[in-house]
Enzyme design. Structure first.
Site, mmCIF file in Angstrom:
data_model
loop_
_atom_site.group_PDB
_atom_site.id
_atom_site.type_symbol
_atom_site.label_atom_id
_atom_site.label_comp_id
_atom_site.label_asym_id
_atom_site.label_seq_id
_atom_site.Cartn_x
_atom_site.Cartn_y
_atom_site.Cartn_z
ATOM 1 C CG ASN A 131 -2.412 0.086 -5.289
ATOM 2 O OD1 ASN A 131 -1.202 0.205 -5.505
ATOM 3 N ND2 ASN A 131 -3.205 -0.611 -6.070
ATOM 4 C CB ALA A 134 3.277 -5.314 4.213
ATOM 5 C CD GLU A 135 -4.625 -6.173 5.063
ATOM 6 O OE1 GLU A 135 -4.888 -4.949 5.024
ATOM 7 O OE2 GLU A 135 -5.284 -7.036 4.433
ATOM 8 C CG HIS A 234 -1.191 -7.278 -9.994
ATOM 9 N ND1 HIS A 234 -1.427 -7.570 -8.666
ATOM 10 C CD2 HIS A 234 -0.759 -6.004 -10.018
ATOM 11 C CE1 HIS A 234 -1.145 -6.522 -7.914
ATOM 12 N NE2 HIS A 234 -0.744 -5.553 -8.723
ATOM 13 C CG ASN A 235 1.023 -3.737 -12.942
ATOM 14 O OD1 ASN A 235 -0.145 -4.083 -13.045
ATOM 15 N ND2 ASN A 235 1.368 -2.595 -12.387
ATOM 16 C CG HIS A 289 -5.150 -5.759 -9.554
ATOM 17 N ND1 HIS A 289 -6.240 -5.035 -9.972
ATOM 18 C CD2 HIS A 289 -4.218 -4.837 -9.167
ATOM 19 C CE1 HIS A 289 -5.989 -3.739 -9.860
ATOM 20 N NE2 HIS A 289 -4.781 -3.586 -9.368
ATOM 21 N N GLY A 290 -7.889 -6.938 -7.444
ATOM 22 C CA GLY A 290 -8.310 -6.340 -6.189
ATOM 23 C C GLY A 290 -9.706 -5.756 -6.351
ATOM 24 C CE LYS A 367 -1.690 2.673 1.792
ATOM 25 N NZ LYS A 367 -1.545 1.593 0.824
#
Length: 373
Positions: A131, A134-135, A234-235, A289-290, A367
């Site tokens: 998942n 970069a956007e 977030h990990n 986180h999403g 991606k």
């Protein structure tokens, strides 16, 4: 927190609304994890979904012992948001895509900063699979104009969101740990625990540096300038005090709520939200986180191939474009494979965990090109 529900296991809580869809397997994984030795409390966030043995979208608080396997193989995975000087009215999607090219191959040694540590050698400057993305994004709705003005942002300006982690470094650390200790966790006072924490910090540092390398690499292709506004993992594992108890907070797909503003992305065909956390011990100082997966990866192509081809999946209902030449991955990462982000946000709003700052709309998502320059 009227929508914080307890499960059948006393030390498990779920941040949900009556409309939040959670897979039974994810709740089962959460409840099993809550019964590990020295586990004090476990919180499932509204993006909760099953993982490989342990759920994703959750926070776990233990005392005296911590569990590296809960953090998993992508230590430091997180989000970095960059302000850029790219203006939407000066760029077409075709031009942005063509100028970017491919960033699948690792940066060469001569392209890395001179002061980068020697062990930062795991595919530097690359996003990775799954998942990660970069956007380029555009401000769509502004809820707190004073904060947006303070950050010197406007609706014509493009922002760059980078979601990646420690690449192969985290995988190496986890594999070594499981070989030596299995899934039993480590007594936090032991030499083995100290060794893991040192490796864990190195992976956190590398993940942050790698997001910076990715952003700078992309901005360089567009001959643009940028500045990092936030970078949050977030990990990760952190020492923490909860309810007067000193212990260890594990976040597996859980955004810290004690690090200032954060971004919570939807799927690649959905909005993302910039939010101001309202720190709460009830949620173990954590946020979603999403959007969270709705379908397992192995079932996505079968579900979607009769409705879409890969070209159609590279264009979204919001008018954005997805660059992904991996024919399996583009089905696995289709918007339909994820929960709607608005439901996740509503659960956190009702729980009093966040204030909205802005909604962001995807413009161009990268991606993979399949390794081709």
């Amino acid at each position: 927190m009227g929508n914080t529900l307890h499960s059948a296991v006393p030390n498990v809580q779920l941040i949900v609304t009556e409309n939040t869809w959670l897979e039974g397997k994810a709740i089962q994984q959460l409840e099993i994890t809550a019964q590990l030795p020295d586990m004090v409390r476990v919180v499932g966030l509204p993006d909760l979904h099953p993982g490989r043995g342990y759920p994703v979208g959750a926070a776990f608080f233990s005392q005296s012992r911590f569990y590296p396997a809960l953090i998993g193989n992508d230590i430091g995975c997180g989000m970095a948001l960059w302000r850029t000087d790219l203006m939407l009215n000066k760029w077409s999607l075709d031009k942005l895509e063509k100028r970017l090219g491919s960033i699948d191959l690792p940066l060469e040694a001569e392209d890395l900063p001179e002061d980068i540590p020697a062990h930062f050698c795991y595919s530097p400057g690359t996003i990775g699979g799954g998942n990660h993305f970069a956007e380029l994004q555009q401000l769509d709705v502004i809820y707190q104009p004073e904060l947006i003005e303070k950050w010197q942002l406007n609706k014509q300006q493009l922002l760059l969101l980078v979601h990646s982690g420690s690449r192969g470094m985290g995988q190496m650390i986890l594999e070594q740990h499981v070989r030596e200790h299995g899934h039993n966790g480590l007594e936090s006072s032991s030499p083995q625990a100290q060794n893991y924490l040192e490796q864990h910090q190195q992976a956190l540092n590398y993940a942050c540096v790698n997001r910076q390398l990715i952003a700078e690499r992309m901005l360089g292709r567009w001959r643009a300038n940028g500045e990092c506004l936030l970078d949050v993992s977030h990990n990760l594992l952190t020492p923490c005090t909860v309810g007067g108890i000193e212990g260890w907070l594990h976040r597996k797909g859980a955004t810290p709520a004690d690090k200032g503003p954060v971004i919570i992305p939807g799927s690649r065909g959905d909005y993302s939200y910039l939010v101001q956390p309202l720190t709460s011990e009830q949620s173990l100082f954590s946020l979603a986180h999403g959007a969270g997966r709705k379908w397992m990866r192995g079932e996505c192509k079968e579900r979607l191939s009769g409705r879409y081809n890969t070209v159609q999946l590279s264009r979204t209902s919001l008018g954005s474009r997805v660059i992904c030449l991996d024919k399996q991955l583009i089905f696995q990462e289709a918007p339909e494979a994820y929960k709607p982000i608005d439901g996740v946000m509503e659960a956190m709003l009702q729980a009093g965990l966040i204030k909205l700052i802005a909604r962001l709309k995807p413009v161009l998502t990268y991606k993979t090109r399949g390794g081709q320059e």
